[in-house]
Write a protein that holds these residues in place. Structure first.
Motif, PDB file in Angstrom:
ATOM      1  N   THR B 164       9.513  70.353  59.933  1.00  0.00           N
ATOM      2  CA  THR B 164       8.292  69.544  60.794  1.00  0.00           C
ATOM      3  C   THR B 164       8.034  70.484  62.094  1.00  0.00           C
ATOM      4  N   TRP B 165       8.972  70.531  62.624  1.00  0.00           N
ATOM      5  CA  TRP B 165       8.604  71.202  64.321  1.00  0.00           C
ATOM      6  C   TRP B 165       7.992  72.504  63.811  1.00  0.00           C
ATOM      7  N   HIS B 166       8.134  73.143  62.929  1.00  0.00           N
ATOM      8  CA  HIS B 166       7.523  74.579  62.770  1.00  0.00           C
ATOM      9  C   HIS B 166       6.245  74.322  62.158  1.00  0.00           C
ATOM     10  N   THR B 167       5.989  73.607  61.044  1.00  0.00           N
ATOM     11  CA  THR B 167       4.928  73.366  60.226  1.00  0.00           C
ATOM     12  C   THR B 167       3.832  72.642  61.192  1.00  0.00           C
ATOM     13  N   GLU B 168       4.211  71.529  61.620  1.00  0.00           N
ATOM     14  CA  GLU B 168       3.231  70.506  62.537  1.00  0.00           C
ATOM     15  C   GLU B 168       3.128  71.108  64.074  1.00  0.00           C
ATOM     16  N   ASP B 169       4.321  71.536  64.613  1.00  0.00           N
ATOM     17  CA  ASP B 169       4.221  71.724  65.861  1.00  0.00           C
ATOM     18  C   ASP B 169       4.153  73.257  66.587  1.00  0.00           C
ATOM     19  N   GLY B 170       4.617  74.288  65.635  1.00  0.00           N
ATOM     20  CA  GLY B 170       4.351  75.688  65.927  1.00  0.00           C
ATOM     21  C   GLY B 170       5.603  76.042  66.643  1.00  0.00           C
ATOM     22  N   MET B 171       6.687  75.357  66.086  1.00  0.00           N
ATOM     23  CA  MET B 171       8.024  76.038  66.592  1.00  0.00           C
ATOM     24  C   MET B 171       8.493  77.258  66.115  1.00  0.00           C
TER      25      MET B 171
END
Lengths: 316, 316
Positions: B164-171
């Motif tokens: 989630t953090w990668h896909t939606e937040d750009g981590m």
């Protein structure tokens, strides 16, 4: 939460002959059970040890680990899988899906649609316990498979079976019990049956007449016949909370009025159980005490209530 | 379920520089983790024992029983209760209710709205572990209280935070971890955190392009960013399933990519935890890899990413 004496219910203006009236007051009450838990007159003559009888009477349930052999359980598991895959010969209305999903949650009346589960329901090992505890001939009031699939199996909220069976089905008194036979491993994590020990000795009446200014709230989360959180807290504070876990084949026998429920199951491991409800023939259904039309026969046997002829042959 | 090499993702025609692309293929894949779990160069110099470091690296999580004193936990519990009752000074959008209910499920960004939880987030006992495992200065990517109230607390379905953090937040990469501090007793029955040991070493990409002829099914039960049952079965078959239970004060530290979730909670006992997510400053957010606009700051810190100055004073 203060207990209300049964006599006080008369003041609500409803049928005063119904000692277990529920869903009539606008506030919950907890009243004493008026019926025995163990009906047997000669406790030494039955299929249970004195310790088991005491435990059932005190807690409202009993767990038996090796009533059936591994090969018998394997046969029941194969039948469980077959019924999930093939619904040939099964009345479609007895199939219940998970809320919001397509997974099969339950099949009702399996003692009519499966020869093997019919044999299970009339197995002397189960029937003898039911006849002993209820001190009467017995018949199958309800039977079902609960699949509780992995990932998407939803919870069963807290309830006393008797509150429903009395109000919606017309079961007169507390003289029935359920047998649950686990057909998968039941762990703490895959939504096992949870019970409140001792709760069978109290009767929680559910709120039926919701005050006008609370209707929005009640529509959102309170359903007809659901015990209130305050009463549940009282029961759990008194009796605690236990789960029925164990390998496939674990048998739980529990009183019709014990408070029980289960959590959801997001694990990959299904939690599947077979349930058979035995009722004393002397406790056959009347008209529903809640005043609504009776529920269908596959949920609550009304016309087909012949006493079981127990058999002693093995299932496999 | 066969693993797909990251290189194969290029054939789907999307950004080939994104080694953790998810929600782009019409079938799930399991790909290897490309990042370290333990970044520390000198493992002997940190706040964890060699055994604890090995355990965290192997399983993807670590449970610590007595990091905080009983009086410190009591103070955090009082703050938990205060924040549930009074929302003064709390941004309303950080309050999340249970689905279908009115009960408070979560409060986000508690390190901004509560002085005590701000101190907790910068407590040297936690920060030193995060800095050690991530080998960098750290900041709070996200914080929240999960109340999971009794009776009506719903499940948290399986997920990798990183997906989630990668896909939606750009981590960008896997260089973050979560700390969960239980503020009620967490038992097997009140919906405890469940984790899949070893799952942090694989990356499950979620299905994004649902085939046209499956859309009705997916609308009913498949949500954006949810791992598929087959991949979950694979991970659990390999690593098993454990729950993080213990008295209030139990601390679980878990990698950003470990698969975790929890069941619903119909027991009367709330399961309340505080969560703090630490991210390496070198791993600060870019634009979301899924191409959507970023989620709000209270869910994923983007502008307020100052490295934490740890303090060593007690909380109580």
């Amino acid at each position: 939460m203060s207990a209300t004496k049964p006599e006080m219910l008369a003041s609500a203006g409803h049928d005063t002959t119904d000692v277990y009236a529920s869903r009539v007051l606008d506030h919950p009450t907890i009243v004493p059970r008026l019926d025995p838990v163990v009906y047997a007159k000669d406790r030494a003559s039955g299929p249970l040890t004195p310790e088991q009888v005491r435990s059932y009477e005190k807690d409202g349930f009993l767990v038996l680990k090796s009533l059936f052999s591994p090969s018998e359980i394997a046969r029941l598991q194969a039948e469980l899988a077959r019924l999930r895959e093939s619904h040939a010969g099964i009345d479609p209305q007895t199939l219940v899906l998970e809320p919001g999903g397509r997974e099969l949650r339950s099949i009702f009346q399996i003692h009519r649609s499966s020869e093997l589960f019919a044999r299970l329901a009339s197995d002397a090992r189960l029937v003898s316990i039911a006849r002993f505890l209820l001190d009467d001939r017995v018949y199958v009031h309800q039977s079902r498979l609960n699949y509780k699939p992995g990932f998407f199996g939803k919870e069963f909220y807290w309830h006393s079976d008797f509150e429903t069976w009395h109000t919606e089905d017309g079961m007169p008194r507390m003289r029935a019990l359920s047998v649950s036979i686990s057909l998968t491993e039941n762990t703490e994590l895959n939504g096992p049956l949870m019970l409140v020990p001792g709760s069978h000795r109290r009767y929680v009446t559910c709120v039926g007449r919701t005050p006008a200014d609370h209707y929005k709230q009640s529509l959102r989360r309170q359903e007809y016949g659901v015990p209130d959180p305050g009463s549940l807290e009282t029961l759990v504070a008194e009796g605690g909370l236990v789960s029925s876990t164990g390998p496939a084949g674990t048998v739980a026998i529990f009183d019709c009025n014990v408070m029980h429920g289960s959590n959801s199951n997001v694990t990959p491991h299904p939690r599947s159980n077979a349930f058979i409800v035995y009722n004393a023939v002397s406790n056959a259904l009347l008209q529903p005490f809640g005043g609504q039309p009776p529920r269908p026969e596959f949920i609550a046997a009304r016309s087909r209530v012949e006493p079981i002829e127990a058999h002693t042959s093995r299932l496999a």
